[in-house]
Scaffold this motif. Structure first.
Motif, PDB file in Angstrom:
ATOM      1  N   UNK A  91      -6.424  13.244  -4.157  1.00 16.62           N
ATOM      2  CA  UNK A  91      -5.452  12.159  -4.261  1.00 16.62           C
ATOM      3  C   UNK A  91      -4.086  12.592  -3.758  1.00 16.62           C
ATOM      4  N   UNK A  92      -3.677  13.741  -4.214  1.00 16.35           N
ATOM      5  CA  UNK A  92      -2.372  14.278  -3.844  1.00 16.35           C
ATOM      6  C   UNK A  92      -2.281  14.436  -2.332  1.00 16.35           C
TER       7      UNK A  92
ATOM      8  N   UNK B  78      -0.511  12.547   3.055  1.00 15.45           N
ATOM      9  CA  UNK B  78      -0.864  11.920   4.329  1.00 15.45           C
ATOM     10  C   UNK B  78      -0.103  10.618   4.510  1.00 15.45           C
ATOM     11  N   UNK B  79      -0.086   9.808   3.463  1.00 14.62           N
ATOM     12  CA  UNK B  79       0.548   8.500   3.632  1.00 14.62           C
ATOM     13  C   UNK B  79       2.061   8.632   3.698  1.00 14.62           C
TER      14      UNK B  79
ATOM     15  N   UNK C 123      -0.545  16.959   7.414  1.00  8.22           N
ATOM     16  CA  UNK C 123      -1.474  17.886   6.781  1.00  8.22           C
ATOM     17  C   UNK C 123      -2.873  17.599   7.306  1.00  8.22           C
ATOM     18  N   UNK C 124      -3.654  18.641   7.419  1.00  7.43           N
ATOM     19  CA  UNK C 124      -5.019  18.438   7.906  1.00  7.43           C
ATOM     20  C   UNK C 124      -5.989  19.034   6.907  1.00  7.43           C
TER      21      UNK C 124
ATOM     22  N   UNK D  48       7.167  13.677  -2.500  1.00  7.92           N
ATOM     23  CA  UNK D  48       5.794  13.299  -2.838  1.00  7.92           C
ATOM     24  C   UNK D  48       5.330  14.071  -4.065  1.00  7.92           C
ATOM     25  N   UNK D  49       5.623  15.365  -4.043  1.00 11.63           N
ATOM     26  CA  UNK D  49       5.208  16.190  -5.175  1.00 11.63           C
ATOM     27  C   UNK D  49       5.828  15.676  -6.467  1.00 11.63           C
TER      28      UNK D  49
END
Lengths: 275, 395
Positions: B4-5, B10-11, B16-17, B61-62
């Motif tokens: 989820x994180x 990503x959004x 990140x890959x 985000x974090x």
């Protein structure tokens, strides 16, 4: 996984590592990924590799990148000109190619008895394709992989594929507490008062808007070294004096003519306003 | 939950890959970080973020994702199989301690109870107690290694500080969606340099020729390389209309940056939009104008055009003859703009107005249409896309 056998990097008695830096370094060591380090000049990017090597008691191999460096030079260089010369002179050496192969830093790292720390310094100086070529060489080092620290000054964008393989750490400019600890390890037993005033002056100078090159950690250490050598009393650095006078030996902090002018002008303005 | 994180990252358009995600898993697996929020944050940051420009976005985000999630490590531990815990414990225990533990029923027994305890405590947790292992209820506490008590909820103060680490948002200045500042400009400048370094012509590479001739046992072997000279030619048009005043500083900085980067840089000023004339010197704009036709004949199609302007004006200034605010223009601005694009197909428009506001101004939409979408925000990331577009790498 080798987590249990690997030693961990905790900083050294000469190098203060913040918690985030330690986390990044240890992750890079355990997972055997290169660690890409960025940050303001003078925050100890290059020194980090030296300290990791000395903390973990491993040999350090330094590879300083120039604008003309190619990745294959890391493996070896073929000295064709020397061979040509020898062939003209009829030297016997010329028949054996190994006489003209100069091992590069990657070769050295490969060859090392124990796992070394490999510093690839200022990777952004090289050609834009360099990191990709390097990647190929590093990927081939499947076993016996050194601890790789790569520094960059952001002069060029690094390719995505390269970044994916690396861990990344941005060395923040240290806050006041950390700075005190850093100065403490360099000048143990420095008078509290001098340290406090010096750091106040230093952080004030960093706040001056529009400086071309803000003084950083290495500058403050040089500066304090000078202050101690010249035996400047802490009073000379008192912050109320600062507004109206130029701190002593400021040449160690400001390295740019324009910055010095700017700074002098500000001090002059302050003095006039104070009147 | 980490998936989820990852989706959240990503959004938030963090690049990140899967590689990074797997690396993070591997890192957790190998127990690089002990299980404190601080270390998890540092570890995730080192692995997932590859550029200081993205650090602030990551922090946000974090912060948003883990906000109020005191059960963070419940969840994390829930994902961690028993054997990892064991490795973690082995790391922390000395031999002597292990021996003492034998007397309590042996290591395996303990590990089993530990796992049970944790499952149990996760439920209790929802009942309201904050940290997993509080007072010395478990046999593990006595040895001071209890991964629940010691490693997880170490102390409230430390935890509080950890939250602040990302909430402080120290890297805000480095985010590339921020408008160009002094430091950001340096980054931008380097982007320009990158695109200036790519020459196309061939010239003799003396060193390589000597080297290859030598390799060739003295037979001449000519080598050519692309010319490294700065072959890029740039025409810069800057809007100096009244609505541009708030952006003067930004434009000045861009101009300084471009100035030092390009040998072939020609700059002209215009007001709001293109008509028959532009001018070179802003102070003498009324008596020293230069016909655009003259420019078209002077500068070939190999020049790349960068227009800096807010494109905010009355729609008539673009679409109607006589719409200019300065004088009666015989042809509509749009006609001129299309004419220029035909001469210099490689063109971008940099707009200091922030992207979100574009849709509220009709003239911006019109200009974008004329520019075939090649309008970019005057930020570092916008500039980067603009340069990609100029190089022919349309995004």
């Amino acid at each position: 996984m080798t987590a249990t056998t690997q030693s961990r990097f905790q900083g050294t008695d000469r190098y203060i590592a913040t918690a985030d830096l330690m986390a990044a370094v240890n992750a890079a060591i355990v997972l055997e990924r290169p660690l890409l380090v960025k940050g303001e000049p003078g925050t100890g990017k290059t020194q980090l590799a030296e300290e990791i090597a000395s903390a973990l008691d491993k040999p350090l191999i330094q590879w300083h990148i120039k604008s003309t460096t190619r990745a294959s030079q890391g493996l070896y260089e073929y000295d064709a000109v020397a061979r040509l010369r020898d062939s003209q002179l009829g030297d016997d050496k010329v028949h054996d190619i190994s006489n003209y192969i100069v091992p590069g830093k990657l070769w050295e790292a490969f060859d090392s008895e124990v796992q070394p720390v490999l510093l690839i310094d200022e990777i952004d100086k090289a050609d834009i394709e360099f990191p990709n070529d390097l990647l190929l060489e590093l990927d081939r080092m499947e076993f016996h992989r050194p601890i790789i620290v790569i520094t960059s000054n952001n002069e060029k964008e690094l390719p995505d594929a390269f970044l994916r393989r690396c861990f990344f750490h941005y060395i923040q400019f240290p806050d006041k507490d950390t700075m005190e600890r850093i100065v403490e390890v360099h000048f143990p037993g420095l008078k509290k008062q001098l340290l406090k005033s010096a750091l106040e002056v230093f952080f004030d100078v960093r706040e001056v808007p529009g400086l071309k090159k803000k003084p950083s950690t290495s500058e403050v250490i040089d500066w304090i070294k000078l202050l101690v050598a010249e035996d400047i009393p802490p009073d000379a650095l008192k912050s109320d004096n600062l507004r109206s006078s130029i701190p002593p030996l400021y040449g160690a902090l400001l390295k740019n003519e324009q910055d010095v002018h700017l700074f002098e002008r500000l001090v002059f303005l302050n003095r006039r306003n104070a009147r | 939950m980490l998936v989820d994180f990852y989706q959240h990252l990503k959004s938030a358009r963090l690049p990140v890959s899967v590689t990074e995600y797997l690396a993070l898993m591997e890192a957790l697996h190998s127990g690089v970080a002990d299980y404190s929020v601080d270390n998890f944050y540092y570890l995730a940051r080192a692995i997932l973020v590859k550029d200081e420009r993205h650090l602030d976005r990551f922090d946000r985000v974090f912060g948003a994702y883990f906000k109020g999630q005191t059960e963070l490590f419940d969840k994390l531990l829930g994902e961690i199989p028993e054997e990892w815990l064991r490795r973690q414990a082995e790391l922390l225990l000395s031999d002597e301690e292990k021996k003492r533990m034998e007397s309590l029923g042996g290591f395996d027994e303990l590990m089993r109870t530990l796992a049970e305890r944790m499952r149990e405590q996760r439920e209790r947790h929802q009942g309201g107690s904050k940290w997993i292992g509080t007072a010395g209820r478990s046999p593990f506490g006595a040895y001071g290694y209890n991964p629940e008590g010691v490693r997880i909820g170490q102390d409230a103060g430390r935890q509080g500080r950890a939250v602040k680490v990302w909430d402080r948002r120290e890297f805000r200045d480095l985010d590339d969606n921020v408008q160009i500042g002094t430091r950001n400009l340096q980054v931008a400048l380097r982007k320009l340099r990158r695109f200036a370094r790519e020459g196309a012509r061939e010239e003799l590479d003396l060193d390589a020729t000597i080297e290859h001739t030598a390799r060739n046992a003295g037979w001449l072997d000519l080598r050519m390389v692309p010319e490294r000279h700065n072959a890029v030619k740039v025409l810069l048009f800057i809007d100096v209309g009244g609505s541009m005043y708030p952006f003067v500083q930004t434009c000045e900085r861009l101009f300084t940056a471009a100035r030092s980067e390009f040998k072939h840089l020609e700059h002209y000023y215009f007001h709001n939009f293109f008509y028959d004339f532009v001018w070179r010197d802003n102070r003498r704009r009324h008596d020293d104008t230069i016909p655009v036709f003259e420019l078209m004949h002077t500068y070939g199609s190999d020049y790349k055009v960068i227009v800096v302007g807010d494109a905010s004006m009355s729609p008539y200034e673009i679409s109607v003859a006589g719409g200019s605010v300065e004088y009666f223009n015989e042809e509509a601005g749009e006609v001129w703009a299309r004419r220029m694009l035909e001469t210099w197909p490689n063109a971008v428009w940099l707009n200091p107005v922030s992207r979100e506001a574009w849709d509220y101004t009709q003239s911006i939409a019109m200009v974008r249409e004329i520019m075939e979408g090649r309008m970019f925000e005057l930020t570092v990331s916008g500039l980067e896309s603009a340069i990609d577009s100029l190089k022919g790498r349309r995004q």
